[in-house]
Scaffold this motif. Structure first.
Motif, short mmCIF file in Angstrom:
data_model
loop_
_atom_site.label_atom_id
_atom_site.label_comp_id
_atom_site.label_asym_id
_atom_site.label_seq_id
_atom_site.Cartn_x
_atom_site.Cartn_y
_atom_site.Cartn_z
N SER A 1 0.79 -1.24 0.00
CA SER A 1 0.00 0.00 0.00
C SER A 1 0.82 1.28 0.00
O SER A 1 0.24 2.37 0.01
CB SER A 1 -0.92 0.01 1.22
OG SER A 1 -0.14 -0.04 2.39
N LYS A 2 2.13 1.15 0.02
CA LYS A 2 3.01 2.33 0.09
C LYS A 2 2.72 3.17 1.32
O LYS A 2 2.93 4.39 1.33
CB LYS A 2 2.86 3.21 -1.16
CG LYS A 2 3.42 2.59 -2.41
CD LYS A 2 4.93 2.68 -2.47
CE LYS A 2 5.46 2.07 -3.75
NZ LYS A 2 6.86 1.70 -3.66
N THR A 3 2.13 2.53 2.32
CA THR A 3 1.88 3.25 3.57
C THR A 3 2.68 2.59 4.68
O THR A 3 3.18 1.47 4.54
CB THR A 3 0.39 3.24 3.96
OG1 THR A 3 -0.05 1.88 4.04
CG2 THR A 3 -0.45 3.99 2.98
N ILE B 1 -7.31 3.13 7.94
CA ILE B 1 -6.69 3.24 6.60
C ILE B 1 -7.74 3.46 5.52
O ILE B 1 -7.69 4.43 4.76
CB ILE B 1 -5.90 1.95 6.25
CG1 ILE B 1 -4.92 1.60 7.37
CG2 ILE B 1 -5.22 2.09 4.91
CD1 ILE B 1 -3.70 2.45 7.44
N ASP C 1 -6.63 10.88 1.72
CA ASP C 1 -5.25 11.38 1.63
C ASP C 1 -4.30 10.35 2.26
O ASP C 1 -4.36 10.11 3.46
CB ASP C 1 -5.14 12.72 2.38
CG ASP C 1 -3.72 13.27 2.34
OD1 ASP C 1 -2.87 12.66 1.65
OD2 ASP C 1 -3.47 14.30 2.98
N PRO C 2 -3.46 9.71 1.46
CA PRO C 2 -2.57 8.67 2.01
C PRO C 2 -1.61 9.19 3.08
O PRO C 2 -1.17 8.42 3.94
CB PRO C 2 -1.80 8.16 0.78
CG PRO C 2 -2.00 9.18 -0.28
CD PRO C 2 -3.26 9.90 0.01
N HIS C 3 -1.31 10.50 3.05
CA HIS C 3 -0.40 11.03 4.08
C HIS C 3 -1.04 10.99 5.46
O HIS C 3 -0.34 10.93 6.47
CB HIS C 3 0.00 12.47 3.73
CG HIS C 3 0.78 12.55 2.46
ND1 HIS C 3 0.23 13.00 1.29
CD2 HIS C 3 2.05 12.21 2.18
CE1 HIS C 3 1.14 12.94 0.33
NE2 HIS C 3 2.25 12.46 0.85
N VAL D 1 -2.52 8.66 6.73
CA VAL D 1 -2.33 7.32 7.32
C VAL D 1 -1.29 7.35 8.44
O VAL D 1 -1.40 6.64 9.43
CB VAL D 1 -1.92 6.32 6.22
CG1 VAL D 1 -1.48 5.00 6.82
CG2 VAL D 1 -3.09 6.10 5.28
N ARG E 1 0.92 0.92 -9.02
CA ARG E 1 -0.40 0.55 -8.52
C ARG E 1 -1.45 0.55 -9.65
O ARG E 1 -2.25 -0.38 -9.78
CB ARG E 1 -0.79 1.57 -7.44
CG ARG E 1 -1.93 1.17 -6.55
CD ARG E 1 -2.15 2.32 -5.57
NE ARG E 1 -3.29 2.08 -4.71
CZ ARG E 1 -3.22 1.49 -3.54
NH1 ARG E 1 -2.07 1.05 -3.10
NH2 ARG E 1 -4.31 1.33 -2.81
N ARG F 1 -7.55 -3.05 -3.59
CA ARG F 1 -8.12 -2.81 -2.25
C ARG F 1 -8.14 -4.09 -1.43
O ARG F 1 -7.79 -4.10 -0.24
CB ARG F 1 -9.54 -2.24 -2.37
CG ARG F 1 -9.53 -0.80 -2.81
CD ARG F 1 -10.90 -0.22 -2.83
NE ARG F 1 -11.47 -0.12 -1.50
CZ ARG F 1 -12.53 0.63 -1.20
NH1 ARG F 1 -13.13 1.31 -2.13
NH2 ARG F 1 -12.99 0.68 0.01
#
Lengths: 285, 403
Positions: A28-30, A80, A85-87, A89, A169, A180
């Motif tokens: 997920s790059k998180t 999550i 906004d992924p930031h 997370v 992705r 997902r």
């Protein structure tokens, strides 16, 4: 050798945290700040299963796997999934880690609880050094786990899909990968793995509510040394951090342990900014 | 004209009343028939051990109030205890204290929190001339020149060192190694212990620090073993105590370990397996420093009375932590003795001066520390070596060890 065994065992514990970080990062790059807390929960479940409920170790392993799988799945759905906004997370997973710390204190209290190791607790003498069986087991499990995950990521479609997602992705989605579902699956599986590893970490560190906090930062350092996304890198990074910490404490004093780790960390990043096992690539824009 | 004068008079009177209501602090009353109002703050809603310790501290104040009220209160005034939860946070503590003072200045303030709370609240107490006791000393809190109305209840690291020296001399230990955590208390412990041990003619052969988040103490112990101490003096709390004991067993080192009161407050060592290590080889060489009141003695009437009173106040009759956190029981006893000497309780300055008198301290019915040694130059308890004992790890019941 006693010092080396201790350092390697500690490094293996850090590597476990970094492996969890990496599984989530690849998919997920998180970055899941609560990964170390999931291992902490695993160690508490191990204590409850082995000491309170007197269950056999394999059953406790399944119990820990299931409990922490569910906890991680809930975290993915609550902290999550709803975010655009992924930031954000970074903030919500940090919040999840604080929540898990508090929940652990409420359920199990603040005092350290001894987790028995199914392989025995007598001191062994090997190669002139002394070590507990769990310390040797930690190193063996870390090596086997890294080999298994590396092999699986290249051998199975699921692993290839994950690697594809980490590379691009959108391209993975166009190739029919359910991104997902895979993100959810990898998040929950990283939790399940953390649960099982609690059976090995708990006997080394005690089940204690401060364990997550103690492991989180070192796990991150291990991840950065090995390289974000590299599973073999977590093993090497973990062993480097564990050994540096032990040797610095022994020969310079305990107050220099963390300083020495960060000195090595910065030196490695200056030489290889992406970590030991990840190469930076130029892109034409 | 008369109407203008009347209006002006009404405006001035109203303004004066408003200003009187807003300005300064409410008076404490303090007449002979008024209650003696005690404000106790603690981190009751804080996380972990801070909350547990605060609960014990609050219960001890309530229990002491009950006991003193049975004998007529403080200078004839019945004690009324108000408990305020500051969450263990200095900002909250300051806000809550200001709110409480605005509602009606308390006669006595008891701080059941760490030294950061004392640092934040002492200037306010000084400004409002409120008598206070605190269990978290700061560098200046025991200085009567800075805070003449404040008294520290907890012994200083120098006092704790006296107990270590007496035990070391009794056992014939000459060379001592020191193991401590990377906390402000750890730094203070090693500094004071080093000075005191050296001054007592003992040799400090090694000092090793461990990170408060360290998970293995083997390197530090191997270092200390290299300097061949007769014993190790250690301050640690919680999991690090376990790591030290495990590491000692791993390297097969059977050196005597002398733990401070933080070690004794770690339940791991006072709980038998499988929840703890009491009775195992890991604690075979461990001795812990505790107050003599923290060890059960059927003949010690004052402590047993305090324990019974605290159990009556505790939720479920269980005292949450060791009696080491029950200093507030002594605070009210000290004030009661001082008020008896002064003849009244509404003059905090006179009460503070009376607490500095040895004859008043001798009469105070304290239980947690039997003897306090306040003076005009030091408001630290200045505990003597006989206030401490070293015991083997043993089960804990009602806040007391039962070796």
């Amino acid at each position: 050798m006693t010092l080396i065994f201790g350092g390697l065992a500690l490094g293996a514990v850090y590597a476990f945290v970094a492996i969890g970080y990496n599984i989530v990062f690849i998919s997920s790059k998180t970055f899941n700040f609560a990964q170390a807390q999931l291992i902490m929960i695993g160690s508490f479940v191990a204590y409850t299963g082995l000491v309170t409920l007197h269950l056999p170790a394999p059953i406790v392993a399944l119990l820990a796997l299931a409990v922490v799988f569910v906890v991680a799945a809930i975290e993915e759905r609550v902290a999550i999934r709803p975010l655009k906004d992924p930031h954000a997370v970074l903030v919500t997973t940090l919040g999840a880690s604080v929540l898990l710390d508090g929940a652990a204190q409420l359920i199990w209290g603040t005092q350290p609880l001894p987790v028995p190791f199914f392989g025995g607790d007598g001191v062994l003498t090997i190669l002139g050094g002394r070590a507990y069986p769990v310390e040797l087991a930690l190193v063996v499990v870390a090596v086997l786990l890294v080999l298994l995950l590396t092999w699986a990521s290249r051998r199975f479609v699921l692993g290839l899909a994950l690697l594809g997602m980490s590379e691009d992705r959108e391209a993975a989605m166009l190739r029919g990968v359910n991104v997902r579902r895979l993100v959810f699956g990898s998040f929950a599986c990283a939790g399940a793995l953390a649960g099982v590893l609690g059976l090995f970490v708990g006997p080394e560190t005690y089940a204690v509510a401060t364990l997550g906090t103690a492991l989180a930062l070192k796990g991150f350092v291990v991840l950065a040394i090995g390289g974000f996304g590299s599973i073999p890198g977590t093993l090497v990074g973990g062993l480097i951090v564990g050994l540096v910490e032990a040797l610095a404490s022994r020969y310079f004093g305990g107050e220099f342990a963390t300083i020495a780790v960060f000195a090595v960390f910065i030196t490695i990043l200056m030489a290889r900014p992406a970590g030991l096992f990840v190469r930076t690539r130029e892109r034409a824009v | 004209m008369n109407r203008h004068v009347l209006v002006l008079g009404a405006v001035v009177s109203s303004a004066a009343l408003v200003l009187a209501g807003c300005g300064g602090t409410a008076s404490s009353g303090g007449g002979a028939g008024d209650p003696y109002r005690v404000l106790v703050t603690g981190g009751l809603s804080a996380q972990g051990v801070l909350a547990t310790n605060s609960k014990t501290s609050v219960i001890s104040a309530q229990a002491s109030a009950d006991e003193i009220n049975k004998t007529g209160g403080i200078a004839g005034r019945r004690i009324e205890v108000t408990v305020v939860d500051d969450g263990g946070d200095p900002t909250t503590a300051v806000t809550k204290l200001r709110e409480a003072i605005a509602k009606g200045k308390p006669d006595l303030y008891l701080n059941s929190g760490p030294s950061v709370i004392a640092s934040a609240t002492l200037p306010i107490l000084q400004q409002n001339k409120i008598l206070s006791f605190n269990i978290g000393p700061t560098n200046e809190s025991a200085d009567p020149g800075k805070f003449p109305l404040n008294f520290d209840l907890s012994p200083s690291p120098t006092d704790y060192a006296k107990g270590f020296i007496a035990h070391a001399k009794e056992k014939g230990y000459q060379k001592i190694g020191i193991l401590y955590g990377s906390t402000s208390y750890g730094a203070s412990f090693v500094r004071e212990m080093h000075q005191a041990l050296t001054a007592a003619g003992l040799q400090v052969v090694g000092e090793q620090q461990f990170d408060a988040k360290a998970l293995d103490m083997t390197p530090q112990l191997q270092n200390l073993r290299g300097s061949a101490p007769d014993a190790i003096a250690m301050t640690a709390y919680g999991a690090p105590v376990g790591y030290v004991l495990k590491s000692l067993a791993k390297i097969g080192w059977t050196v005597p370990v002398l733990g401070d009161t933080a070690v004794s407050a770690t339940s791991l060592v006072s709980t038998p397996p499988p929840d703890g290590v009491l009775g195992t080889d890991q604690v075979a060489n461990l001795m812990m420093e505790v107050f003599d009141s923290t060890v059960y003695d059927p003949a010690d009437t004052s402590v047993n009375t305090a324990v019974a009173a605290m159990k009556a106040k505790a939720e479920g009759g269980v005292i949450p932590s060791t009696l080491i956190n029950a200093y507030n029981y002594d605070a009210l006893a000290l004030v009661a003795a001082a008020a008896a000497d002064v003849g009244k309780a509404d003059d905090p300055g006179a009460i503070a001066k009376a607490i500095e008198k040895p004859e008043v301290l001798a009469k105070a019915k304290t239980a947690i520390l039997h003897d306090y040694h306040y003076s005009a130059t030091s408001h630290s308890p200045n505990a003597t070596a006989d206030a401490f004992v070293f015991i083997k790890p043993s089960p804990l019941d009602s806040g007391q060890f039962r070796p």
